[in-house]
Scaffold this active site. Structure first.
Site, PDB file in Angstrom:
ATOM      1  N   ASP A  31       0.830  -1.211   0.000  1.00 36.75           N
ATOM      2  CA  ASP A  31       0.000   0.000   0.000  1.00 36.75           C
ATOM      3  C   ASP A  31       0.864   1.261   0.000  1.00 36.75           C
ATOM      4  O   ASP A  31       1.985   1.248   0.503  1.00 36.75           O
ATOM      5  CB  ASP A  31      -0.927  -0.031   1.239  1.00 36.75           C
ATOM      6  N   HIS A  44       2.430   3.308  -8.897  1.00 36.58           N
ATOM      7  CA  HIS A  44       2.177   1.885  -9.184  1.00 36.58           C
ATOM      8  C   HIS A  44       3.348   1.294  -9.971  1.00 36.58           C
ATOM      9  O   HIS A  44       3.757   0.156  -9.746  1.00 36.58           O
ATOM     10  CB  HIS A  44       0.885   1.714  -9.985  1.00 36.58           C
ATOM     11  N   LEU A  89      10.191 -20.714  -4.822  1.00 34.71           N
ATOM     12  CA  LEU A  89       9.186 -19.827  -4.217  1.00 34.71           C
ATOM     13  C   LEU A  89       7.873 -19.799  -5.010  1.00 34.71           C
ATOM     14  O   LEU A  89       7.887 -19.679  -6.237  1.00 34.71           O
ATOM     15  CB  LEU A  89       9.755 -18.395  -4.167  1.00 34.71           C
TER      16      LEU A  89
HETATM   17  C1  IPE Z   1      -5.529  -2.659  -0.182  1.00 31.77           C
HETATM   18  O1  IPE Z   1      -5.161  -1.338  -0.336  1.00 31.77           O
HETATM   19  C2  IPE Z   1      -5.522  -3.362  -1.510  1.00 31.77           C
HETATM   20  C3  IPE Z   1      -4.224  -3.537  -2.141  1.00 31.77           C
HETATM   21  C4  IPE Z   1      -3.068  -3.221  -1.626  1.00 31.77           C
HETATM   22  C5  IPE Z   1      -4.260  -4.153  -3.436  1.00 31.77           C
HETATM   23  P1  IPE Z   1      -6.264  -0.181  -0.488  1.00 31.77           P
HETATM   24  O2  IPE Z   1      -5.487   1.070  -0.647  1.00 31.77           O
HETATM   25  O3  IPE Z   1      -7.227  -0.531  -1.526  1.00 31.77           O
HETATM   26  O4  IPE Z   1      -6.984  -0.246   0.935  1.00 31.77           O
HETATM   27  P2  IPE Z   1      -7.843   0.844   1.697  1.00 31.77           P
HETATM   28  O5  IPE Z   1      -8.876   1.350   0.749  1.00 31.77           O
HETATM   29  O6  IPE Z   1      -6.914   1.933   2.127  1.00 31.77           O
HETATM   30  O7  IPE Z   1      -8.415   0.113   2.871  1.00 31.77           O
HETATM   31  C1  IPE Z   2      -1.589   0.267  -3.312  1.00 30.09           C
HETATM   32  O1  IPE Z   2      -1.378   1.635  -3.362  1.00 30.09           O
HETATM   33  C2  IPE Z   2      -1.861  -0.320  -4.665  1.00 30.09           C
HETATM   34  C3  IPE Z   2      -3.249  -0.744  -4.882  1.00 30.09           C
HETATM   35  C4  IPE Z   2      -4.206  -0.689  -4.009  1.00 30.09           C
HETATM   36  C5  IPE Z   2      -3.587  -1.253  -6.177  1.00 30.09           C
HETATM   37  P1  IPE Z   2      -2.576   2.656  -3.384  1.00 30.09           P
HETATM   38  O2  IPE Z   2      -2.935   2.938  -4.801  1.00 30.09           O
HETATM   39  O3  IPE Z   2      -3.691   2.208  -2.523  1.00 30.09           O
HETATM   40  O4  IPE Z   2      -1.879   3.933  -2.755  1.00 30.09           O
HETATM   41  P2  IPE Z   2      -2.489   4.944  -1.693  1.00 30.09           P
HETATM   42  O5  IPE Z   2      -2.987   4.120  -0.547  1.00 30.09           O
HETATM   43  O6  IPE Z   2      -3.580   5.676  -2.381  1.00 30.09           O
HETATM   44  O7  IPE Z   2      -1.333   5.808  -1.308  1.00 30.09           O
HETATM   45 MG    MG Z   3      -4.080   2.416  -0.566  1.00 28.44          MG
END
Ligand code: IPE
Ligand code: IPE
Ligand code: MG
Length: 259
Positions: free
Chosen positions: A39, A56, A150
């Site tokens: 995240d 990303h 792995l």
């Molecule tokens: C969780 O992250 C999903 C992934 C890392 C793929 P999100 O960014 O979607 O989660 P929330 O919305 O902060 O809970």
């Molecule tokens: C995690 O990073 C990747 C996915 C959920 C696909 P985010 O896109 O949720 O990044 P933040 O949480 O908005 O910083």
């Molecule tokens: Mg996120």
């Protein structure tokens, strides 16, 4: 060693530190299955006034680094939360980009994964994935199916509640068709109907970016998993952070309800 890792994570020497810390960590118990909620990509990009996609994209390079290290450490399975069933709520342009990332990742790194004996797997609801995403992941699964190293398990369009509902429906169907007796249903039967049926439950869960929640990830499987949270954003996550998580895991006393 732990403080040593903390002091040096931002220094230029962090990769040297990682190499020496790795040897120490390999003397202890390596978690068999590590799950990561990757995240913070969007916030990483925002901080740099870049589009979220840049975060990303940077995060994809971290996937490669951490996969390589996990494989070297002898981790058996690494499950990476790449896209949740809730992430469809995001703007179409971001969803489209995220759905192209597996192809780009595999176009670049599949030969290396094959060479390193990594087995690529995907769990999630595949029906909603675009055809181009599905064919890229299916190719990777096929090309690595005979590997024995792995297991790199991508959670793609994965949601734990959907997974549990699917399992319950299948169990109900099988019970109706007398393939299964209701009295037989226990924890191991339910585990067998989940998307993780070939894997043991994670020993360690890592979540980056400072959020302290599970966001619908492996709710059943994480019942006794050690949880490890860091404020580091996923694109900034380094080998030393991964080693720190494992070093901390090695200090935990797992009791599973016993004494
Ligand atoms: C969780 O992250 C999903 C992934 C890392 C793929 P999100 O960014 O979607 O989660 P929330 O919305 O902060 O809970
Ligand atoms: C995690 O990073 C990747 C996915 C959920 C696909 P985010 O896109 O949720 O990044 P933040 O949480 O908005 O910083
Ligand atoms: Mg996120």
């Amino acid at each position: 060693m732990l403080n040593f890792l903390k002091r040096t994570r931002d220094s230029k020497k962090s990769s040297d530190t990682a190499i020496s810390a790795k040897d120490d960590i390999m003397k202890g118990t390596i978690p068999s299955h590590i799950a990561i909620i990757m995240d913070g990509n969007g916030r990483w990009a925002n901080k740099r006034s870049l589009p979220r996609m840049a975060g990303h994209h940077e995060g994809m390079k971290v996937v490669r680094k951490i996969t390589k290290l996990a494989n070297e450490l002898g981790v058996q399975a690494l499950t990476l939360y790449a896209f949740s069933t809730e992430n469809w709520k995001r703007p179409k342009i971001e969803v489209d980009f995220l759905m192209k990332l597996p192809e780009e990742f595999l176009a670049t790194y599949l030969p290396e994964l094959v060479e390193k004996n990594v087995q690529v797997r995907v769990m999630g609801d595949k029906d909603r994935l675009p055809r181009h995403t599905l064919s890229a992941v299916n190719k990777a699964i096929k090309e690595t199916e005979k590997n024995t190293g792995l297991i790199l398990n991508f959670a793609l369009n994965y949601g734990s509640r959907t997974e549990i509902i699917q399992a319950i429906k299948k169990i109900a169907d099988d019970a109706k068709e007398h393939k299964l007796n209701i009295d037989q249903i226990d924890e191991s039967v339910l585990s067998d109907y989940l998307m993780t049926n070939a894997l043991q439950d994670p020993d360690l869960l890592i979540r980056t970016s400072g959020e302290i929640r599970l966001s619908n990830f492996m709710l059943w499987q994480l019942a006794y998993t050690e949880l490890w949270f860091t404020d580091v954003l996923w694109p900034d996550f380094k080998e030393v952070d991964f080693l720190q998580a494992i070093a901390d895991y090695q200090q935990r006393g797992r009791r599973f309800g016993g004494i």
